[in-house]
Design a protein around this motif. Sequence first.
Motif, PDB file in Angstrom:
ATOM      1  N   GLY B 641     -65.664 -24.423  49.451  1.00 43.50           N
ATOM      2  CA  GLY B 641     -65.660 -25.000  50.789  1.00 43.50           C
ATOM      3  C   GLY B 641     -64.301 -25.311  51.379  1.00 43.50           C
ATOM      4  O   GLY B 641     -63.271 -24.833  50.904  1.00 43.50           O
ATOM      5  N   CYS B 645     -61.034 -23.339  50.189  1.00 45.40           N
ATOM      6  CA  CYS B 645     -61.196 -21.942  50.571  1.00 45.40           C
ATOM      7  C   CYS B 645     -60.623 -21.678  51.954  1.00 45.40           C
ATOM      8  O   CYS B 645     -60.786 -22.483  52.866  1.00 45.40           O
ATOM      9  CB  CYS B 645     -62.680 -21.610  50.549  1.00 45.40           C
ATOM     10  SG  CYS B 645     -63.019 -19.974  51.142  1.00 45.40           S
ATOM     11  N   GLY B 648     -63.459 -21.690  54.419  1.00 47.90           N
ATOM     12  CA  GLY B 648     -64.392 -22.820  54.412  1.00 47.90           C
ATOM     13  C   GLY B 648     -64.383 -23.556  55.739  1.00 47.90           C
ATOM     14  O   GLY B 648     -63.333 -23.793  56.331  1.00 47.90           O
ATOM     15  N   SER B 677     -73.296 -23.510  50.951  1.00 48.09           N
ATOM     16  CA  SER B 677     -72.172 -22.586  51.086  1.00 48.09           C
ATOM     17  C   SER B 677     -71.268 -23.036  52.226  1.00 48.09           C
ATOM     18  O   SER B 677     -71.758 -23.494  53.257  1.00 48.09           O
ATOM     19  CB  SER B 677     -72.661 -21.161  51.387  1.00 48.09           C
ATOM     20  OG  SER B 677     -73.202 -20.574  50.226  1.00 48.09           O
ATOM     21  N   CYS B 679     -69.393 -21.315  54.241  1.00 44.01           N
ATOM     22  CA  CYS B 679     -69.322 -20.484  55.442  1.00 44.01           C
ATOM     23  C   CYS B 679     -70.361 -19.382  55.277  1.00 44.01           C
ATOM     24  O   CYS B 679     -70.964 -19.251  54.214  1.00 44.01           O
ATOM     25  CB  CYS B 679     -67.917 -19.905  55.645  1.00 44.01           C
ATOM     26  SG  CYS B 679     -67.587 -18.408  54.700  1.00 44.01           S
ATOM     27  N   ARG B 681     -70.258 -16.452  54.499  1.00 41.24           N
ATOM     28  CA  ARG B 681     -70.096 -15.515  53.379  1.00 41.24           C
ATOM     29  C   ARG B 681     -71.017 -15.902  52.234  1.00 41.24           C
ATOM     30  O   ARG B 681     -71.337 -15.117  51.376  1.00 41.24           O
ATOM     31  CB  ARG B 681     -68.642 -15.479  52.932  1.00 41.24           C
ATOM     32  CG  ARG B 681     -67.749 -14.788  53.955  1.00 41.24           C
ATOM     33  CD  ARG B 681     -66.275 -14.997  53.656  1.00 41.24           C
ATOM     34  NE  ARG B 681     -65.470 -14.531  54.778  1.00 41.24           N
ATOM     35  CZ  ARG B 681     -65.326 -15.187  55.921  1.00 41.24           C
ATOM     36  NH1 ARG B 681     -65.918 -16.362  56.073  1.00 41.24           N
ATOM     37  NH2 ARG B 681     -64.615 -14.688  56.900  1.00 41.24           N
ATOM     38  N   ASN B 682     -71.352 -17.181  52.213  1.00 40.76           N
ATOM     39  CA  ASN B 682     -72.467 -17.651  51.388  1.00 40.76           C
ATOM     40  C   ASN B 682     -72.277 -17.442  49.892  1.00 40.76           C
ATOM     41  O   ASN B 682     -73.177 -16.977  49.199  1.00 40.76           O
ATOM     42  CB  ASN B 682     -73.750 -16.965  51.883  1.00 40.76           C
ATOM     43  CG  ASN B 682     -75.008 -17.593  51.303  1.00 40.76           C
ATOM     44  OD1 ASN B 682     -74.956 -18.689  50.752  1.00 40.76           O
ATOM     45  ND2 ASN B 682     -76.108 -16.891  51.430  1.00 40.76           N
ATOM     46  N   CYS B 683     -71.118 -17.835  49.381  1.00 37.46           N
ATOM     47  CA  CYS B 683     -70.832 -17.657  47.954  1.00 37.46           C
ATOM     48  C   CYS B 683     -71.760 -18.463  47.046  1.00 37.46           C
ATOM     49  O   CYS B 683     -71.905 -18.151  45.872  1.00 37.46           O
ATOM     50  CB  CYS B 683     -69.384 -18.021  47.656  1.00 37.46           C
ATOM     51  SG  CYS B 683     -68.240 -16.999  48.586  1.00 37.46           S
TER      52      CYS B 683
HETATM   53  S1  SF4 Z   1     -68.800 -19.363  51.082  1.00 37.44           S
HETATM   54 FE1  SF4 Z   1     -67.205 -18.339  49.956  1.00 37.44          FE
HETATM   55  S2  SF4 Z   1     -65.795 -17.815  51.541  1.00 37.44           S
HETATM   56 FE2  SF4 Z   1     -67.104 -19.376  52.397  1.00 37.44          FE
HETATM   57  S3  SF4 Z   1     -66.115 -21.292  51.966  1.00 37.44           S
HETATM   58 FE3  SF4 Z   1     -67.453 -20.878  50.309  1.00 37.44          FE
HETATM   59  S4  SF4 Z   1     -66.160 -19.896  48.832  1.00 37.44           S
HETATM   60 FE4  SF4 Z   1     -65.162 -19.762  50.726  1.00 37.44          FE
END
Ligand code: SF4
Lengths: 117, 815
Positions: B641, B645, B648, B677, B679, B681-683
Amino acid sequence: MNAHAPIRIAIGHVDDIPREGSRVVRAGIMEIAVFRTTTDEFYAIDNRCPHRGGPLSEGIVHGGFVTCPLHNWVISLKTGKAQGADEGCVRTIAVTVDAEGRVSLDLPANLAAAVAA
Amino acid sequence: MTQRLVVIGNGMASGRALEHLIEAAPGRYQVTVFSAEPRVNYNRIMLSPVLSGEKTFEEIVTHPEEWYETHGVTLIRGKTVTSIDRERKTVETADGIVAPYDKLLIATGSSPFIIPVPGKDLPGVVAYRDLDDVDAVLAAAEKGGRAVVIGGGLLGLEAAAGLKMRGMEVTVIHLAPTLMERQLDPAAGWLLEQEMVQRGIEVVTKANTKAVLGDTRVEGLELEDGRVIPCSLVVMAVGIRPNATLAKSADLNVNRGLVVDDAMLTSDPNILGVGECVEHRGQCYGLVAPLYEMAKVVAATLTDTEAAYTGSVTSTKLKVTGVDLFSAGDFAEGRDREEIVFRDAARGVYKRIVLKDNRILGAVLYGETADGGYFFDLLRQEADITPERDTLIFGRSFAGGAPLDPTAAVAALPDSAEICGCNGVCKGAIVEAIGAKGITDLDGVRAHTKASASCGSCTGLVEQLLAATLGDAFEAKRVTPMCACTDLSHADVRRLIVAKELKSIPAVMQELEWKTSCGCAKCRPALNYYMIATWPDEAVDDYRSRFINERVHANIQKDGTYSVVPRMWGGVTTAAELRAIADVADKFAIPLVKVTGGQRIDLLGIRKDDLPAVWADLNAAGMVSGHAYAKGVRTVKTCVGSDWCRFGTQDSTGLGVKLEKAMWGSWTPAKVKLAVSGCPRNCAEATCKDFGVICTDAGYELHFAGAAGLDIKGTEVLCRVATEQEAIDHGLALIQLYREQGFYLERIYKWANRVGMDEVRRRIAGDHEGRAALVGRFLHSQTLFQTDPWAERVAGHDAHEFSPLATIQPMEAAE
Ligand code: SF4
Ligand code: SRM
Ligand SMILES: Cc1cc2nc3c(=O)[nH]c(=O)nc-3n(C[C@H](O)[C@H](O)[C@H](O)COP(=O)(O)OP(=O)(O)OC[C@H]3O[C@@H](n4cnc5c(N)ncnc54)[C@H](O)[C@@H]3O)c2cc1C
Ligand code: FES
């Protein structure tokens, strides 16, 4: 001494075993599960499910039956037989409770011998 | 010889007319459809759920590609017809495509009215009529900020609610003193305004727009009174005008709309009209039900069958999730009119029926609309209501004495009663189809009658009708008993536990006539859960009815040893925790230490006797049970987050930790897993969780009902909120609703599927007081259940579980 006569061994008091529950008695390499039902009947069977050896002492007790925690076979406490479509049987061991509430197992001599081995 | 039919406009009215035509006379016409929109036909009334994110475009398509192929209909997409040559019987598009016709059907719908103020052409000013409008609005919503919706009617409010759900700030500007004044009386309009305000939508009534401000794109809106509202998007939803310019230029008789007679013929006997573009007996319509009536007549006329359209009385429902509103007929006050009013302030219910000579002229229902169909029916039949006048306002269930249950109420409706307003399907038609086609479920009814296939608000009625018609055959299909100990389903048991206030497992078994004395391993854990979830203060947690894992708070393994998973809040750990875990692994010779799929560490192969000592060491380092064994809250996965990141947007790790700290220790019907997550990108893989959060610049997009185990299913969007606290509250409310409604072992996605995604959204996102109450009940339960079971057992609780009753020494046995 008669080689086939069971040997009676005291294992504890009725209050040590919860209703609808079970305790384990260790006897050398063997484990015996001792059950107490809602209606205060006591049963003892090998603590090994005929299916794949699951610890029956950990199952849910309902009426005169226990459901094995691993794959849900239902075993009769009275006969040791698997219920329904499943086939298999565990050894049953006689339990006696005396007037003071002491619980004993009547270990068959051959089992006692195994324990001794 | 096959005749050529050309259709101008590929909308809801022409789509329906073609269906009727193809059914009546397949192959009679060679059909060509010109569509100004570059796509297949779709259900326009469902654009609002697409706007709000509750549905995708694919879900609202009514005539897919294959439909045109199967029926040999030529669809010419993205082409606007610009002229009709009635002498040569041809139509021509802007880019010169010419098509000859024998019969022509004009179905051009209507155009949104754009108020002629300065700035109306700036980028960022959009109408609300078709998918392109929705796309434009969504593109603007992506950037966040404030949207102003001009017009507080049906369309405007649906747009406003959708934009709010998309995370925008929203202001509705309305000319009249109350919202939806053409469908609602002032009292109901006021209740609706309160509801909008509660949702965080600003409502400005009696407001006239002066100008749209901005240089290269919209920057604000100026009102007549001089007020300026800064905004980045303006949605004009002030009304529609029949789209009859093409017809007019062809010298057809056009008034407000294209004039048609009862056979739907225009002033040219080879040209028919249908839909919102027409004017019939001086009346233009803006709702689908009348258009569907017209469509039937169009098909009849085209197949030389006698039929007449004689006009429609319309009713309205607002499709904003969580708002129940119904209106029909005429409800203006008048000297010769009487009214019956019912109000329940606490529940926000308002009902008003307008009578003239003991016949219903109009009805407005707010907050409780189940009787809408009943009143609408009496209205259309012009029935004399004198006999039930005293109880009329209480609706169907009261009429004529004893209250009826819903199924009986439906059974009592006359065959002419309209069940599905969108598609104009009456009860008789559904009952007939059920018999004739052997229908046994909702999908069957939808496929054969179209009832409940459009906006879906009559689904409950259709199900009741199925139950009433099929009787036990329908019930039998639906009720699966909980287990062999009872004939009751989970639903019945949960309901009866509440209704009969059954507060212990024996009480349930007694009162509900269990067939076994002590239940079985299937029903007992379920009943125990229902007890503690329903009566947290009173019921005693019966540990004997819990599966071994929940009884000893570890996971049993195939060899009878156990695994232990301590909590790592949000997947965050420390050197000290890791050191303690390493020490425990050494001290107890733990065979396997493994990182789980849930962002924490599993210690496997621990002997049961050792469990309390292992827990004592983990407790000493500040760790508590991870409930990896529980039908309860398991893990909250997070990503790093905004603290770390580069992409984030919010503190996803922090939110995950907060969620886990709020929820841990609670018992649920089945396990619950969360993720947050930072953002899109949903890690943290939040879109396959029971509850997931995707952080965005604008706030938090809340997801629910995902699955990634036995079934794979992406989540549904619950709603979007601006603050972390709202995100937490929505999560807690969701879990509590699930705790109250879920069947034992039913994961969230299955529960939500059963009760309906929209119902869940309505209860969680739409009902503010209800949500707060759910959160309250959850937190109360947590005060009783949020304890570390490991610490309790380290302190000696259930000690008998962890040691043998006796160890028989070989010597002794051999004696
Ligand atoms: S989802 Fe991935 S890219 Fe987005 S803040 Fe979290 S770690 Fe970073
Ligand atoms: C330990 C772990 C595997 C690992 O080594 O990574 C694991 C281990 C088990 N899983 Fe799992 N699951 C683990 C992550 C998952 C995940 C992934 C995740 O959580 O991100 C899934 C898919 C997501 C989901 O929950 O659906 C998963 C879907 C399942 C399922 C299928 C559930 C479903 O409804 O579809 C089961 C079976 C069940 O619960 O009935 C299951 C059941 C089990 C059981 C409890 C089987 C059992 O009854 O004994 C395993 C216990 C092993 C033990 O004693 O520790 N496990 N399991 C993971 C523990 C996570 C944790 O930290 O708590
Ligand atoms: C957001 C929204 C929500 C709604 N909700 C409801 C509701 O809940 N209940 C309800 O009853 N009604 C509702 N309505 C109204 C309903 O959608 C309309 O009554 C219905 O779609 C009208 O059907 P139609 O076929 O007459 O027109 P349309 O569906 O508008 O179709 C006309 C088509 O013709 C095309 N066209 C126009 N001119 C030409 C030309 N010259 N050449 C080629 N193509 C042309 C247009 O692009 C359009 O695609 C809603 C409408 C909207 C926009
Ligand atoms: S080991 Fe008991 S059921 Fe499989």
